[in-house]
Enzyme design. Structure first.
Site, PDB file in Angstrom:
ATOM      1  N   ALA A  10      31.946  41.895  36.841  1.00  0.00           N
ATOM      2  CA  ALA A  10      32.232  41.071  35.486  1.00  0.00           C
ATOM      3  C   ALA A  10      33.496  41.478  34.957  1.00  0.00           C
ATOM      4  O   ALA A  10      33.791  41.023  33.899  1.00  0.00           O
ATOM      5  CB  ALA A  10      31.078  41.403  34.555  1.00  0.00           C
ATOM      6  N   ARG A  35      36.728  48.328  37.418  1.00  0.00           N
ATOM      7  CA  ARG A  35      37.950  48.594  36.525  1.00  0.00           C
ATOM      8  C   ARG A  35      37.184  49.031  35.225  1.00  0.00           C
ATOM      9  O   ARG A  35      36.981  48.056  34.167  1.00  0.00           O
ATOM     10  CB  ARG A  35      38.718  47.379  36.414  1.00  0.00           C
ATOM     11  CG  ARG A  35      39.603  47.445  37.732  1.00  0.00           C
ATOM     12  CD  ARG A  35      40.465  46.211  37.768  1.00  0.00           C
ATOM     13  NE  ARG A  35      39.409  45.060  38.350  1.00  0.00           N
ATOM     14  CZ  ARG A  35      40.068  43.774  38.614  1.00  0.00           C
ATOM     15  NH1 ARG A  35      41.229  43.585  38.679  1.00  0.00           N
ATOM     16  NH2 ARG A  35      39.297  42.829  38.860  1.00  0.00           N
ATOM     17  N   ASP A  60      31.076  51.078  42.288  1.00  0.00           N
ATOM     18  CA  ASP A  60      31.697  50.389  43.469  1.00  0.00           C
ATOM     19  C   ASP A  60      30.349  49.927  44.019  1.00  0.00           C
ATOM     20  O   ASP A  60      29.624  50.902  44.694  1.00  0.00           O
ATOM     21  CB  ASP A  60      32.529  51.252  44.158  1.00  0.00           C
ATOM     22  CG  ASP A  60      33.223  50.220  45.423  1.00  0.00           C
ATOM     23  OD1 ASP A  60      32.583  49.399  45.989  1.00  0.00           O
ATOM     24  OD2 ASP A  60      34.372  50.966  45.930  1.00  0.00           O
ATOM     25  N   ASN A  87      27.350  38.758  41.926  1.00  0.00           N
ATOM     26  CA  ASN A  87      28.653  37.938  42.198  1.00  0.00           C
ATOM     27  C   ASN A  87      29.648  38.584  42.666  1.00  0.00           C
ATOM     28  O   ASN A  87      30.433  38.166  43.261  1.00  0.00           O
ATOM     29  CB  ASN A  87      28.916  37.665  40.471  1.00  0.00           C
ATOM     30  CG  ASN A  87      30.305  36.997  40.390  1.00  0.00           C
ATOM     31  OD1 ASN A  87      30.778  36.181  40.704  1.00  0.00           O
ATOM     32  ND2 ASN A  87      31.412  38.162  39.846  1.00  0.00           N
ATOM     33  N   SER A 140      28.936  30.636  48.660  1.00  0.00           N
ATOM     34  CA  SER A 140      30.135  29.865  48.550  1.00  0.00           C
ATOM     35  C   SER A 140      30.230  28.700  49.344  1.00  0.00           C
ATOM     36  O   SER A 140      29.195  28.664  50.714  1.00  0.00           O
ATOM     37  CB  SER A 140      31.362  30.687  49.270  1.00  0.00           C
ATOM     38  OG  SER A 140      32.668  29.858  49.627  1.00  0.00           O
ATOM     39  N   TYR A 153      35.034  36.386  56.302  1.00  0.00           N
ATOM     40  CA  TYR A 153      34.603  36.043  55.107  1.00  0.00           C
ATOM     41  C   TYR A 153      33.265  34.815  55.048  1.00  0.00           C
ATOM     42  O   TYR A 153      32.402  34.985  54.377  1.00  0.00           O
ATOM     43  CB  TYR A 153      35.749  35.573  53.975  1.00  0.00           C
ATOM     44  CG  TYR A 153      35.372  35.023  52.810  1.00  0.00           C
ATOM     45  CD1 TYR A 153      34.876  35.900  51.834  1.00  0.00           C
ATOM     46  CD2 TYR A 153      35.167  33.552  52.495  1.00  0.00           C
ATOM     47  CE1 TYR A 153      34.465  35.349  50.529  1.00  0.00           C
ATOM     48  CE2 TYR A 153      34.692  33.125  51.216  1.00  0.00           C
ATOM     49  CZ  TYR A 153      34.613  34.209  50.253  1.00  0.00           C
ATOM     50  OH  TYR A 153      34.166  33.885  49.009  1.00  0.00           O
ATOM     51  N   GLY A 184      32.860  25.966  45.530  1.00  0.00           N
ATOM     52  CA  GLY A 184      34.042  25.587  46.266  1.00  0.00           C
ATOM     53  C   GLY A 184      35.207  26.495  45.616  1.00  0.00           C
ATOM     54  O   GLY A 184      34.962  27.037  44.694  1.00  0.00           O
ATOM     55  N   GLU A 189      41.081  35.560  40.130  1.00  0.00           N
ATOM     56  CA  GLU A 189      41.920  36.308  40.942  1.00  0.00           C
ATOM     57  C   GLU A 189      41.477  36.511  42.404  1.00  0.00           C
ATOM     58  O   GLU A 189      41.970  37.126  43.149  1.00  0.00           O
ATOM     59  CB  GLU A 189      41.704  37.635  40.265  1.00  0.00           C
ATOM     60  CG  GLU A 189      42.227  37.700  38.980  1.00  0.00           C
ATOM     61  CD  GLU A 189      42.047  39.090  37.963  1.00  0.00           C
ATOM     62  OE1 GLU A 189      41.816  39.946  38.756  1.00  0.00           O
ATOM     63  OE2 GLU A 189      42.232  39.162  36.844  1.00  0.00           O
ATOM     64  N   PHE A 190      40.620  35.255  42.709  1.00  0.00           N
ATOM     65  CA  PHE A 190      40.035  35.611  44.177  1.00  0.00           C
ATOM     66  C   PHE A 190      41.149  35.422  45.011  1.00  0.00           C
ATOM     67  O   PHE A 190      41.235  36.307  46.082  1.00  0.00           O
ATOM     68  CB  PHE A 190      39.104  34.256  44.245  1.00  0.00           C
ATOM     69  CG  PHE A 190      38.481  34.332  45.797  1.00  0.00           C
ATOM     70  CD1 PHE A 190      37.508  35.111  46.231  1.00  0.00           C
ATOM     71  CD2 PHE A 190      39.205  33.246  46.596  1.00  0.00           C
ATOM     72  CE1 PHE A 190      36.973  34.707  47.362  1.00  0.00           C
ATOM     73  CE2 PHE A 190      38.607  33.127  48.006  1.00  0.00           C
ATOM     74  CZ  PHE A 190      37.610  33.861  48.370  1.00  0.00           C
TER      75      PHE A 190
HETATM   76  P1  NDP Z   1      37.700  37.692  41.292  1.00  0.00           P
HETATM   77  O1  NDP Z   1      38.357  38.465  42.341  1.00  0.00           O
HETATM   78  O2  NDP Z   1      38.217  36.995  39.949  1.00  0.00           O
HETATM   79  O3  NDP Z   1      36.395  38.488  40.733  1.00  0.00           O
HETATM   80  C1  NDP Z   1      35.779  39.431  41.581  1.00  0.00           C
HETATM   81  C2  NDP Z   1      34.967  40.480  41.022  1.00  0.00           C
HETATM   82  O4  NDP Z   1      34.209  41.209  41.970  1.00  0.00           O
HETATM   83  C3  NDP Z   1      35.797  41.414  40.052  1.00  0.00           C
HETATM   84  O5  NDP Z   1      35.025  41.490  39.046  1.00  0.00           O
HETATM   85  C4  NDP Z   1      35.628  42.587  40.877  1.00  0.00           C
HETATM   86  O6  NDP Z   1      35.653  43.893  40.108  1.00  0.00           O
HETATM   87  C5  NDP Z   1      34.569  42.747  41.634  1.00  0.00           C
HETATM   88  N1  NDP Z   1      34.419  43.343  42.772  1.00  0.00           N
HETATM   89  C6  NDP Z   1      35.079  43.261  43.924  1.00  0.00           C
HETATM   90  N2  NDP Z   1      34.734  44.079  44.745  1.00  0.00           N
HETATM   91  C7  NDP Z   1      33.875  45.172  44.377  1.00  0.00           C
HETATM   92  C8  NDP Z   1      33.370  46.364  44.241  1.00  0.00           C
HETATM   93  N3  NDP Z   1      33.546  46.776  45.834  1.00  0.00           N
HETATM   94  N4  NDP Z   1      32.458  46.903  43.642  1.00  0.00           N
HETATM   95  C9  NDP Z   1      32.253  46.374  42.467  1.00  0.00           C
HETATM   96  N5  NDP Z   1      32.683  45.194  42.034  1.00  0.00           N
HETATM   97  C10 NDP Z   1      33.646  44.453  42.956  1.00  0.00           C
HETATM   98  O7  NDP Z   1      36.816  36.482  42.257  1.00  0.00           O
HETATM   99  P2  NDP Z   1      35.705  35.417  41.789  1.00  0.00           P
HETATM  100  O8  NDP Z   1      35.328  35.631  40.240  1.00  0.00           O
HETATM  101  O9  NDP Z   1      36.212  34.069  42.289  1.00  0.00           O
HETATM  102  O10 NDP Z   1      34.581  35.828  42.717  1.00  0.00           O
HETATM  103  C11 NDP Z   1      33.410  36.073  42.343  1.00  0.00           C
HETATM  104  C12 NDP Z   1      32.367  35.801  43.599  1.00  0.00           C
HETATM  105  O11 NDP Z   1      32.524  34.371  43.765  1.00  0.00           O
HETATM  106  C13 NDP Z   1      32.667  36.476  44.947  1.00  0.00           C
HETATM  107  O12 NDP Z   1      31.638  36.773  45.573  1.00  0.00           O
HETATM  108  C14 NDP Z   1      33.404  35.454  45.663  1.00  0.00           C
HETATM  109  O13 NDP Z   1      33.408  35.762  47.030  1.00  0.00           O
HETATM  110  C15 NDP Z   1      32.654  34.203  45.161  1.00  0.00           C
HETATM  111  N6  NDP Z   1      33.341  32.867  45.346  1.00  0.00           N
HETATM  112  C16 NDP Z   1      34.632  32.636  44.785  1.00  0.00           C
HETATM  113  C17 NDP Z   1      35.374  31.451  44.945  1.00  0.00           C
HETATM  114  C18 NDP Z   1      36.549  31.130  44.397  1.00  0.00           C
HETATM  115  O14 NDP Z   1      37.180  30.207  44.970  1.00  0.00           O
HETATM  116  N7  NDP Z   1      37.035  31.795  43.436  1.00  0.00           N
HETATM  117  C19 NDP Z   1      34.448  30.228  45.550  1.00  0.00           C
HETATM  118  C20 NDP Z   1      33.224  30.603  46.027  1.00  0.00           C
HETATM  119  C21 NDP Z   1      32.510  31.928  45.977  1.00  0.00           C
HETATM  120  P3  NDP Z   1      36.538  45.174  40.322  1.00  0.00           P
HETATM  121  O15 NDP Z   1      37.607  44.783  40.941  1.00  0.00           O
HETATM  122  O16 NDP Z   1      36.833  45.522  38.683  1.00  0.00           O
HETATM  123  O17 NDP Z   1      35.661  46.183  40.942  1.00  0.00           O
HETATM  124  C1  8X3 Z   2      35.646  30.995  48.079  1.00  0.00           C
HETATM  125  C2  8X3 Z   2      36.173  29.658  48.362  1.00  0.00           C
HETATM  126  O1  8X3 Z   2      37.365  28.026  50.268  1.00  0.00           O
HETATM  127  O2  8X3 Z   2      38.446  30.120  49.507  1.00  0.00           O
HETATM  128  O3  8X3 Z   2      34.349  31.166  48.586  1.00  0.00           O
HETATM  129  O4  8X3 Z   2      36.366  29.992  51.093  1.00  0.00           O
HETATM  130  S1  8X3 Z   2      37.126  29.419  49.982  1.00  0.00           S
END
Ligand code: NDP
Ligand code: 8X3
Length: 259
Positions: A10, A35, A60, A87, A140, A153, A184, A189-190
């Protein structure tokens, strides 16, 4: 009784938007991530804005002992969890199978599959005791259709799909809902994480596509979580208007318009 949601990951993106929306709707919120400063800032912001309690857990999800310890402590303060959103997750790199970085593979498998399992293993027994609850797993479009260079992935998100189906069966007798939400491409920050902080490359991913926003995913999660008790959305896939699936997308400029 006030409802409680637990959102992993979150500190950014979907998780942060989900936490904010549910707080706005009156839920007490448990947020987690690695974080600490971001978690503390989110707690402060949401408690200031809404009359809700926010519990911030810094751990973590890959660290099984840390997950167990954090949730053990949580259970001393919180006796009921209505919604768990698994998430936390990431993509690391984009490479063919013969050239992929195996450390990246470990990170994705450990976070997206094992992390989800560790958290679920701690929360599901609580929900079983309650004979209620809702587990929402963020999958996803990459977990529905594999794409070039996506290999590991995609595999982790196919695993989220399989686990969602299977845990729904396991938890059915206890009235626990399980929903997989499969977005999608969404601008968070993905891609910055996927491309190891390369802002230019990350921004290119979303150029001209009008991608989903974190708030769109939060709306979908809230919709699934607020249906009548006898209704469960098992699986929901959402994309922006210019994306058909994990493989096929066009640019906004390619859309046929009549105006
Ligand atoms: P962000 O990078 O913005 O957020 C990812 C979150 O996951 C951060 O809060 C991060 O927190 C947390 N996280 C990552 N690794 C760890 C860890 N080892 N332990 C605890 N927390 C962790 O990405 P999104 O919000 O886009 O992604 C959220 C989810 O959605 C993921 O599962 C991603 O695969 C999925 N998704 C994303 C898509 C996209 O296009 N953006 C599409 C489809 C699915 P911190 O770094 O503080 O630990
Ligand atoms: C994240 C969306 O298209 O980068 O799951 O795989 S994509």
């Amino acid at each position: 009784m006030k409802k409680t949601i637990f959102v992993t990951g979150a500190t950014s993106g979907f998780g942060k938007a989900i936490a904010a929306l549910f707080a706005q709707k009156g839920f007490d919120v448990i947020v987690s991530g690695r974080r600490r400063e971001r978690l503390d800032a989110l707690k402060q912001e949401l408690e200031h804005q809404y009359a809700v309690k926010v519990t911030a857990l810094c751990f973590d999800v890959r660290d099984k002992a840390a997950v167990e310890q954090a949730i053990h402590e949580l259970k001393k303060q919180v006796s009921h969890i209505d919604v768990l959103v698994n998430n936390a997750g990431l993509a690391a790199g984009l490479a063919t199978i013969d050239e992929g970085n195996t450390d990246n593979w470990d990170r994705m498998i450990d976070t997206n599959i094992k992390g989800l399992l560790y958290v679920t293993r701690q929360i599901a027994p609580m929900m079983r005791e309650q004979c209620s609850g809702h587990i929402i797993n963020i999958g996803s479009t990459a977990g529905k259709l594999a794409y070039r260079n996506g290999n590991v992935y995609c595999a982790t998100k196919f695993a989220v799909d399989a686990l969602s189906q299977s845990m729904r069966i396991d938890l059915l007798p206890y009235g626990i809902k399980v929903t997989a939400i499969n977005p999608g491409m969404a601008e968070t920050e993905f891609s910055l994480v996927r491309f190891d902080g390369d802002e230019e490359r990350a921004a290119k991913m979303y150029e001209g596509v009008n991608a989903l926003k974190a708030e769109d995913i939060a709306d979908a999660v809230y919709y699934c979580a607020s249906l009548p008790p006898h209704v469960c959305i098992n699986d929901l896939t959402l994309t922006c208007l210019t994306q058909a699936n994990g493989f096929y997308a066009i640019k906004e400029a390619e859309r046929v318009r009549r105006d």
